[in-house]
Design a protein around this motif. Structure first.
Motif, PDB file in Angstrom:
ATOM      1  N   LYS A  82       0.834  -1.201   0.000  1.00 46.39           N
ATOM      2  CA  LYS A  82       0.000   0.000   0.000  1.00 46.39           C
ATOM      3  C   LYS A  82       0.872   1.256   0.000  1.00 46.39           C
ATOM      4  O   LYS A  82       0.536   2.252  -0.652  1.00 46.39           O
ATOM      5  N   PHE A  83       1.996   1.212   0.707  1.00 51.45           N
ATOM      6  CA  PHE A  83       2.892   2.357   0.716  1.00 51.45           C
ATOM      7  C   PHE A  83       3.489   2.601  -0.665  1.00 51.45           C
ATOM      8  O   PHE A  83       3.582   3.745  -1.112  1.00 51.45           O
ATOM      9  N   TYR A  84       3.889   1.533  -1.356  1.00 48.88           N
ATOM     10  CA  TYR A  84       4.415   1.695  -2.710  1.00 48.88           C
ATOM     11  C   TYR A  84       3.337   2.222  -3.656  1.00 48.88           C
ATOM     12  O   TYR A  84       3.630   2.979  -4.577  1.00 48.88           O
ATOM     13  N   ALA A  85       2.087   1.857  -3.431  1.00 50.08           N
ATOM     14  CA  ALA A  85       0.990   2.404  -4.245  1.00 50.08           C
ATOM     15  C   ALA A  85       0.837   3.899  -4.001  1.00 50.08           C
ATOM     16  O   ALA A  85       0.585   4.662  -4.941  1.00 50.08           O
ATOM     17  N   ILE A  86       1.023   4.335  -2.766  1.00 50.39           N
ATOM     18  CA  ILE A  86       0.961   5.760  -2.453  1.00 50.39           C
ATOM     19  C   ILE A  86       2.108   6.492  -3.145  1.00 50.39           C
ATOM     20  O   ILE A  86       1.919   7.573  -3.702  1.00 50.39           O
ATOM     21  N   LEU A  87       3.302   5.891  -3.131  1.00 53.53           N
ATOM     22  CA  LEU A  87       4.442   6.499  -3.807  1.00 53.53           C
ATOM     23  C   LEU A  87       4.183   6.637  -5.304  1.00 53.53           C
ATOM     24  O   LEU A  87       4.492   7.660  -5.911  1.00 53.53           O
ATOM     25  N   LYS A  88       3.615   5.595  -5.887  1.00 48.36           N
ATOM     26  CA  LYS A  88       3.318   5.624  -7.316  1.00 48.36           C
ATOM     27  C   LYS A  88       2.264   6.681  -7.616  1.00 48.36           C
ATOM     28  O   LYS A  88       2.353   7.399  -8.617  1.00 48.36           O
ATOM     29  N   GLN A  89       1.266   6.802  -6.766  1.00 50.86           N
ATOM     30  CA  GLN A  89       0.194   7.770  -6.954  1.00 50.86           C
ATOM     31  C   GLN A  89       0.729   9.198  -6.877  1.00 50.86           C
ATOM     32  O   GLN A  89       0.290  10.071  -7.619  1.00 50.86           O
ATOM     33  N   LYS A  90       1.702   9.434  -6.009  1.00 50.28           N
ATOM     34  CA  LYS A  90       2.256  10.773  -5.840  1.00 50.28           C
ATOM     35  C   LYS A  90       3.465  11.016  -6.741  1.00 50.28           C
ATOM     36  O   LYS A  90       4.130  12.040  -6.616  1.00 50.28           O
ATOM     37  N   ASN A  91       3.760  10.075  -7.648  1.00 50.93           N
ATOM     38  CA  ASN A  91       4.861  10.185  -8.615  1.00 50.93           C
ATOM     39  C   ASN A  91       6.209  10.403  -7.939  1.00 50.93           C
ATOM     40  O   ASN A  91       6.998  11.254  -8.348  1.00 50.93           O
ATOM     41  N   ILE A  92       6.478   9.624  -6.912  1.00 56.42           N
ATOM     42  CA  ILE A  92       7.751   9.684  -6.209  1.00 56.42           C
ATOM     43  C   ILE A  92       8.575   8.486  -6.634  1.00 56.42           C
ATOM     44  O   ILE A  92       8.090   7.342  -6.612  1.00 56.42           O
ATOM     45  N   GLU A  93       9.817   8.738  -7.030  1.00 55.89           N
ATOM     46  CA  GLU A  93      10.681   7.645  -7.491  1.00 55.89           C
ATOM     47  C   GLU A  93      11.020   6.731  -6.328  1.00 55.89           C
ATOM     48  O   GLU A  93      11.317   7.179  -5.223  1.00 55.89           O
ATOM     49  N   HIS A  94      10.991   5.464  -6.626  1.00 59.96           N
ATOM     50  CA  HIS A  94      11.368   4.459  -5.638  1.00 59.96           C
ATOM     51  C   HIS A  94      11.857   3.238  -6.384  1.00 59.96           C
ATOM     52  O   HIS A  94      11.555   3.031  -7.554  1.00 59.96           O
ATOM     53  N   SER A  95      12.654   2.451  -5.695  1.00 59.87           N
ATOM     54  CA  SER A  95      13.152   1.232  -6.324  1.00 59.87           C
ATOM     55  C   SER A  95      12.215   0.086  -5.990  1.00 59.87           C
ATOM     56  O   SER A  95      11.723  -0.035  -4.870  1.00 59.87           O
ATOM     57  N   THR A  96      11.955  -0.725  -6.987  1.00 61.59           N
ATOM     58  CA  THR A  96      11.100  -1.886  -6.769  1.00 61.59           C
ATOM     59  C   THR A  96      11.942  -3.131  -6.920  1.00 61.59           C
ATOM     60  O   THR A  96      12.893  -3.172  -7.712  1.00 61.59           O
ATOM     61  N   TYR A  97      11.623  -4.098  -6.173  1.00 62.68           N
ATOM     62  CA  TYR A  97      12.343  -5.361  -6.218  1.00 62.68           C
ATOM     63  C   TYR A  97      11.464  -6.375  -6.904  1.00 62.68           C
ATOM     64  O   TYR A  97      10.399  -6.727  -6.421  1.00 62.68           O
ATOM     65  N   LYS A  98      11.929  -6.831  -8.064  1.00 62.82           N
ATOM     66  CA  LYS A  98      11.160  -7.785  -8.828  1.00 62.82           C
ATOM     67  C   LYS A  98      11.781  -9.162  -8.640  1.00 62.82           C
ATOM     68  O   LYS A  98      12.995  -9.329  -8.574  1.00 62.82           O
ATOM     69  N   LYS A  99      10.923 -10.141  -8.599  1.00 62.96           N
ATOM     70  CA  LYS A  99      11.393 -11.500  -8.500  1.00 62.96           C
ATOM     71  C   LYS A  99      11.947 -11.913  -9.854  1.00 62.96           C
ATOM     72  O   LYS A  99      11.354 -11.660 -10.881  1.00 62.96           O
ATOM     73  N   SER A 100      13.100 -12.534  -9.837  1.00 64.78           N
ATOM     74  CA  SER A 100      13.683 -12.952 -11.113  1.00 64.78           C
ATOM     75  C   SER A 100      13.148 -14.328 -11.480  1.00 64.78           C
ATOM     76  O   SER A 100      12.943 -15.187 -10.632  1.00 64.78           O
TER      77      SER A 100
END
Length: 89
Positions: free
Chosen positions: A66-84
């Motif tokens: 939910k926090f990452y969704a808030i970051l995305k909504q407010k257009n704040i850059e953040h690093s995401t960790y994707k499963k390889s």
């Protein structure tokens, strides 16, 4: 304490009557307002690198997703960790 609480209750009821809302709707709006206020405060620390995501989610009592969704909504850059999807042969 009881007099302060009763004064708050009467103020809440009078505001609800003026705004044509129920008391619960007013409380929900207040809850949203203070949650957003706390989120913006924590986002300042996140941008400066003073707080980690785990600390912020613990303060806000929300999930990291939910926090990452808030970051995305407010257009704040953040690093995401994707499963390889690497397969070992």
């Amino acid at each position: 304490m009881k007099t302060k609480l009763s004064k708050l209750k009467t103020d809440l009821q009078s505001y609800a009557e003026e705004a044509n809302l129920t008391e619960l709707q007013v409380i929900e709006k207040l809850k949203d307002y203070y949650f957003n206020k706390k989120v913006t405060e924590n986002l300042k620390y996140y941008k400066k690198g003073q707080k980690k995501v785990s600390e912020i989610t613990k303060d806000l009592k929300i999930s990291p997703r939910k926090f990452y969704a808030i970051l995305k909504q407010k257009n704040i850059e953040h690093s995401t960790y994707k499963k390889s999807d690497s397969t070992q042969d």
